[in-house]
Design a protein around this motif. Structure first.
Motif, PDB file in Angstrom:
ATOM      1  N   GLY A   1       0.797  -1.214   0.000  1.00 55.91           N
ATOM      2  CA  GLY A   1       0.000   0.000   0.000  1.00 55.91           C
ATOM      3  C   GLY A   1       0.830   1.265   0.000  1.00 55.91           C
ATOM      4  N   ARG A   2       0.150   2.356  -0.268  1.00 52.23           N
ATOM      5  CA  ARG A   2       0.782   3.674  -0.251  1.00 52.23           C
ATOM      6  C   ARG A   2       0.838   4.160   1.199  1.00 52.23           C
ATOM      7  N   TRP A   3       1.685   3.502   1.965  1.00 49.11           N
ATOM      8  CA  TRP A   3       1.872   3.852   3.360  1.00 49.11           C
ATOM      9  C   TRP A   3       3.123   4.712   3.518  1.00 49.11           C
ATOM     10  N   GLN A   4       3.139   5.526   4.540  1.00 49.43           N
ATOM     11  CA  GLN A   4       4.284   6.401   4.792  1.00 49.43           C
ATOM     12  C   GLN A   4       5.530   5.578   5.112  1.00 49.43           C
ATOM     13  N   GLU A   5       6.692   6.124   4.800  1.00 52.25           N
ATOM     14  CA  GLU A   5       7.937   5.471   5.180  1.00 52.25           C
ATOM     15  C   GLU A   5       7.963   5.327   6.707  1.00 52.25           C
ATOM     16  N   GLY A   6       8.337   4.138   7.165  1.00 51.01           N
ATOM     17  CA  GLY A   6       8.302   3.882   8.595  1.00 51.01           C
ATOM     18  C   GLY A   6       6.907   3.597   9.109  1.00 51.01           C
ATOM     19  N   TRP A   7       6.023   3.171   8.216  1.00 51.27           N
ATOM     20  CA  TRP A   7       4.610   2.928   8.522  1.00 51.27           C
ATOM     21  C   TRP A   7       4.429   2.056   9.758  1.00 51.27           C
ATOM     22  N   LEU A   8       5.180   0.970   9.833  1.00 50.73           N
ATOM     23  CA  LEU A   8       5.000   0.026  10.923  1.00 50.73           C
ATOM     24  C   LEU A   8       5.246   0.693  12.279  1.00 50.73           C
ATOM     25  N   LYS A   9       6.338   1.414  12.378  1.00 53.84           N
ATOM     26  CA  LYS A   9       6.674   2.092  13.635  1.00 53.84           C
ATOM     27  C   LYS A   9       5.639   3.160  13.968  1.00 53.84           C
ATOM     28  N   LYS A  10       5.152   3.850  12.943  1.00 50.78           N
ATOM     29  CA  LYS A  10       4.198   4.943  13.171  1.00 50.78           C
ATOM     30  C   LYS A  10       2.855   4.449  13.689  1.00 50.78           C
ATOM     31  N   ILE A  11       2.514   3.187  13.411  1.00 50.34           N
ATOM     32  CA  ILE A  11       1.250   2.647  13.927  1.00 50.34           C
ATOM     33  C   ILE A  11       1.473   1.842  15.206  1.00 50.34           C
ATOM     34  N   GLY A  12       2.689   1.925  15.739  1.00 55.07           N
ATOM     35  CA  GLY A  12       2.975   1.333  17.043  1.00 55.07           C
ATOM     36  C   GLY A  12       3.290  -0.146  17.040  1.00 55.07           C
ATOM     37  N   LEU A  13       3.768  -0.677  15.908  1.00 52.99           N
ATOM     38  CA  LEU A  13       4.124  -2.090  15.833  1.00 52.99           C
ATOM     39  C   LEU A  13       5.607  -2.246  15.554  1.00 52.99           C
ATOM     40  N   ASN A  14       6.159  -3.395  15.914  1.00 50.62           N
ATOM     41  CA  ASN A  14       7.545  -3.691  15.564  1.00 50.62           C
ATOM     42  C   ASN A  14       7.590  -4.900  14.642  1.00 50.62           C
ATOM     43  N   GLU A  15       8.720  -5.130  14.029  1.00 47.29           N
ATOM     44  CA  GLU A  15       8.844  -6.155  12.990  1.00 47.29           C
ATOM     45  C   GLU A  15       8.610  -7.571  13.501  1.00 47.29           C
ATOM     46  N   SER A  16       8.815  -7.800  14.788  1.00 47.25           N
ATOM     47  CA  SER A  16       8.663  -9.152  15.339  1.00 47.25           C
ATOM     48  C   SER A  16       7.237  -9.477  15.773  1.00 47.25           C
ATOM     49  N   ASP A  17       6.360  -8.487  15.764  1.00 43.49           N
ATOM     50  CA  ASP A  17       4.970  -8.699  16.181  1.00 43.49           C
ATOM     51  C   ASP A  17       4.136  -9.128  14.973  1.00 43.49           C
ATOM     52  N   HIS A  18       4.323 -10.363  14.553  1.00 41.59           N
ATOM     53  CA  HIS A  18       3.683 -10.840  13.330  1.00 41.59           C
ATOM     54  C   HIS A  18       2.166 -10.921  13.467  1.00 41.59           C
ATOM     55  N   ALA A  19       1.691 -11.345  14.636  1.00 48.16           N
ATOM     56  CA  ALA A  19       0.239 -11.405  14.858  1.00 48.16           C
ATOM     57  C   ALA A  19      -0.368 -10.011  14.809  1.00 48.16           C
ATOM     58  N   GLY A  20       0.334  -9.046  15.385  1.00 54.86           N
ATOM     59  CA  GLY A  20      -0.143  -7.666  15.358  1.00 54.86           C
ATOM     60  C   GLY A  20      -0.183  -7.100  13.955  1.00 54.86           C
ATOM     61  N   ILE A  21       0.812  -7.443  13.145  1.00 51.03           N
ATOM     62  CA  ILE A  21       0.855  -6.972  11.756  1.00 51.03           C
ATOM     63  C   ILE A  21      -0.311  -7.557  10.969  1.00 51.03           C
ATOM     64  N   LEU A  22      -0.576  -8.843  11.148  1.00 47.12           N
ATOM     65  CA  LEU A  22      -1.684  -9.486  10.440  1.00 47.12           C
ATOM     66  C   LEU A  22      -3.022  -8.867  10.841  1.00 47.12           C
ATOM     67  N   ALA A  23      -3.175  -8.572  12.133  1.00 41.47           N
ATOM     68  CA  ALA A  23      -4.413  -7.932  12.596  1.00 41.47           C
ATOM     69  C   ALA A  23      -4.579  -6.551  11.971  1.00 41.47           C
ATOM     70  N   ARG A  24      -3.477  -5.820  11.860  1.00 41.52           N
ATOM     71  CA  ARG A  24      -3.535  -4.496  11.243  1.00 41.52           C
ATOM     72  C   ARG A  24      -3.875  -4.601   9.767  1.00 41.52           C
ATOM     73  N   LEU A  25      -3.297  -5.582   9.082  1.00 38.75           N
ATOM     74  CA  LEU A  25      -3.592  -5.771   7.661  1.00 38.75           C
ATOM     75  C   LEU A  25      -5.069  -6.120   7.456  1.00 38.75           C
ATOM     76  N   LYS A  26      -5.602  -6.937   8.324  1.00 38.45           N
ATOM     77  CA  LYS A  26      -7.020  -7.281   8.227  1.00 38.45           C
ATOM     78  C   LYS A  26      -7.873  -6.019   8.343  1.00 38.45           C
ATOM     79  N   LYS A  27      -7.483  -5.105   9.197  1.00 42.41           N
ATOM     80  CA  LYS A  27      -8.209  -3.843   9.355  1.00 42.41           C
ATOM     81  C   LYS A  27      -8.064  -2.972   8.110  1.00 42.41           C
ATOM     82  N   GLU A  28      -6.843  -2.903   7.568  1.00 43.03           N
ATOM     83  CA  GLU A  28      -6.598  -2.083   6.379  1.00 43.03           C
ATOM     84  C   GLU A  28      -7.419  -2.578   5.181  1.00 43.03           C
ATOM     85  N   TYR A  29      -7.578  -3.899   5.086  1.00 45.57           N
ATOM     86  CA  TYR A  29      -8.236  -4.515   3.923  1.00 45.57           C
ATOM     87  C   TYR A  29      -9.673  -4.933   4.226  1.00 45.57           C
TER      88      TYR A  29
END
Length: 389
Positions: free
Chosen positions: A222-250
């Motif tokens: 997606g057209r997300w800002q550089e550093g998108w993950l950090k800006k939404i309060g997630l880190n690279e190792s929080d895979h479950a959190g990333i998937l939950a965020r993607l479900k919300k985005e989509y």
């Protein structure tokens, strides 16, 4: 006497260069940061093009080996909107660009080289036109240093002062293993080849790509800002959190696409895309050059990155073989050709990237493809496209 050549980076560009040189009696030294050939996963599937990637493998003497792994059945492709409506579908067509996994290409190239050519575990710290400074020692005395060391090349500064910049797109990558058993619905939806789905009005896209060994690579981008993950309060190792965020985005997308965010339980790699300016060039040097992503980093939306990298390696090898006593001439000849090819490809990648994530992009892409297929006489695709008008 053969020139003494250092190649920094054992990726497609550097290994192609090394393989062709060795076949023609010139033995370079390849310095690679990784500790071994299995230190990193090499990425997913790609299609090799006849005039570039396939031609390079042929120059390496690897055409027969390539055909062992090439998946001609995975040239199928579908283009959809986010609701699952298919605007284009190509099945059973041989476009001459079979799929093959990146790891298989790399292993073929590695196997074509004699022992001792690649020096693993060499972490380059700095470089000059006369030396390579590694963590624990320095190498000198080269007639040519080739930077094939990728996006964040340490050799590039010897050639130009330009650095990569954020291309405006971030990708979340999921590798689904044993898909026929663990993800049967996704596997059946995909079939062979690749599905591209565009959101257009929401700046999102997804792709589902069949890889070898019952693997499907899913990319949500997606057209997300550089550093998108950090800006939404997630880190690279929080895979479950990333998937939950993607479900919300989509959340507005078709169930057959977004079910992956519930079903997948593995790692998610979040990768911002970077690029170098379209048309980048520099004054040629006498003893140093760069090839592949080090020279023309682009987004993946033209499907040309690895193909061009391998062509760079092939063209530089041929120029060195033709001018072993005039390295500067070999560099100038190769760079001039490389700049022209890269300018076309990187511009296409940039325009295609804009198209995928902007309102009306899907319709523009369909119109472009319809014109292309009319010229090629692809009646199967034209029939489907006409039904969508």
């Amino acid at each position: 006497m053969s020139p003494k050549i250092a190649i920094v980076g054992a990726g497609p560009a550097g290994l192609t260069l090394a393989s062709i040189l060795v076949r023609n009696g010139i033995t370079p030294t390849v310095f690679e940061h990784d500790a071994s050939s299995t230190a990193r996963i090499q990425g997913g599937s790609l299609d090799l093009h006849p005039g570039t990637g396939q031609a390079a493998l042929d120059a390496c003497g690897l055409t027969a080996e390539f055909k062992k792994y090439a998946r001609y059945e995975d040239q199928d492709a579908s283009l959809c909107d986010k609701y699952g409506k298919r605007y284009l579908e190509s099945k059973g067509q041989d476009a001459g660009r079979p799929e093959i996994d990146r790891g298989q290409i790399r292993q073929m190239l590695l196997d074509s080289l004699p022992d001792g050519v690649i020096r693993w575990g060499h972490h380059l710290v700095a470089a000059t036109e006369d030396s390579l400074q590694f963590k624990d020692h320095t190498e000198t005395g080269f007639d040519l240093i080739v930077g094939a060391d990728g996006a964040w090349s340490k050799i590039r500064p010897l050639c130009c002062t330009v650095t990569p910049y954020y291309a405006g797109i971030t990708c979340a990558v999921m590798d689904l293993q044993d898909t026929s058993v663990k993800y049967p619905a996704i596997s059946e939806m995909l079939g062979n080849g690749t599905i591209y789905a565009l959101g257009c009005d929401d700046g999102l896209a997804m792709s589902f790509q069949r890889n070898d060994n019952d693997v499907i690579k899913v990319v949500a981008s997606g057209r997300w800002q550089e550093g998108w993950l950090k800006k939404i309060g997630l880190n690279e190792s929080d895979h479950a959190g990333i998937l939950a965020r993607l479900k919300k985005e989509y959340k507005d997308w078709a169930p057959e696409f977004i079910r992956v965010f519930d079903e997948y339980k593995g790692d998610v790699s979040v990768l911002p895309l970077y690029m170098l300016p379209v048309g980048l060039r520099w004054p040629s040097r006498q003893k140093v050059t760069i090839i592949g992503d080090a020279a023309h980093l682009m987004t993946p939306f033209a499907g040309e990155g690895v193909n061009l990298a391998m062509a760079d390696g092939m063209n530089l090898a041929n120029a060195i073989i033709a001018h072993p006593d005039n390295i500067a001439a070999a560099i100038a000849e190769t760079e001039t050709r490389m700049w022209k090819m890269a300018k076309v490809a990187s511009n296409l990648a940039w325009e295609n990237g804009l198209l995928r994530y902007e309102p009306g992009g899907l319709e523009k892409w369909v119109a472009f493809l319809k014109e292309k297929f009319e010229k090629q006489g692809d009646l199967q695709l034209l029939e489907l496209l006409d039904k969508k008008q």
